[in-house]
Design a protein around this motif. Sequence first.
Motif, PDB file in Angstrom:
ATOM      1  N   GLU A 117     -37.027 -19.492   0.141  1.00  0.00           N
ATOM      2  CA  GLU A 117     -35.728 -18.880   0.452  1.00  0.00           C
ATOM      3  C   GLU A 117     -35.706 -18.354   1.883  1.00  0.00           C
ATOM      4  O   GLU A 117     -34.706 -18.476   2.587  1.00  0.00           O
ATOM      5  N   ASP A 118     -36.798 -17.760   2.345  1.00  0.00           N
ATOM      6  CA  ASP A 118     -36.882 -17.302   3.736  1.00  0.00           C
ATOM      7  C   ASP A 118     -36.701 -18.473   4.702  1.00  0.00           C
ATOM      8  O   ASP A 118     -36.004 -18.361   5.711  1.00  0.00           O
ATOM      9  N   ARG A 124     -35.162 -21.340   4.049  1.00  0.00           N
ATOM     10  CA  ARG A 124     -33.775 -21.801   3.962  1.00  0.00           C
ATOM     11  C   ARG A 124     -32.864 -20.900   4.797  1.00  0.00           C
ATOM     12  O   ARG A 124     -32.031 -21.379   5.554  1.00  0.00           O
ATOM     13  N   ARG A 125     -33.035 -19.585   4.688  1.00  0.00           N
ATOM     14  CA  ARG A 125     -32.196 -18.649   5.451  1.00  0.00           C
ATOM     15  C   ARG A 125     -32.393 -18.826   6.954  1.00  0.00           C
ATOM     16  O   ARG A 125     -31.444 -18.752   7.721  1.00  0.00           O
ATOM     17  N   GLU A 142     -28.942 -20.261   7.869  1.00  0.00           N
ATOM     18  CA  GLU A 142     -28.159 -19.092   8.270  1.00  0.00           C
ATOM     19  C   GLU A 142     -28.628 -18.465   9.583  1.00  0.00           C
ATOM     20  O   GLU A 142     -28.068 -17.474  10.028  1.00  0.00           O
ATOM     21  N   ILE A 167     -31.269 -16.751  10.180  1.00  0.00           N
ATOM     22  CA  ILE A 167     -31.803 -15.403   9.937  1.00  0.00           C
ATOM     23  C   ILE A 167     -33.326 -15.500   9.938  1.00  0.00           C
ATOM     24  O   ILE A 167     -33.926 -16.155   9.094  1.00  0.00           O
TER      25      ILE A 167
END
Length: 121
Positions: A83-84, A86-87, A91, A93
């Motif tokens: 998830e990190d 992907r972000r 995104e 981030i």
Amino acid sequence: MPNVTFSSPLLHKDVTVYAVAGDTKTILAVAEANKIPIPFECKDGNCGSCLVEVITLTGKTMGSMLTDKEKDLLKSLGKITAEDIRRAEVEDIAPRWRSACQYIVRDQDILVKFSGAPGGA
């Protein structure tokens, strides 16, 4: 020009330096140019000895592209998740943990925390 503040038990006090935005220097290169003793071994993103925690101090947290080596290394150290990643990729981030030899300083003030122990920040 962004301010990069280095914080570590290896330093007597936090040290803030100016980095040139767009200069494509890594945190490790900025540290070396200013005699900040971030531990490192390979400078190639393979070993994890230059692991740092990066905290954005101004503006939106912006990702600095994660290299494939850095993704694999940080996942193996348990410092980032899928998830990190992907972000960071979708995104823009940035994950909190990075390799100092891979993270390119962007136009934002950051706090870089590191320890004297290899693989720990």
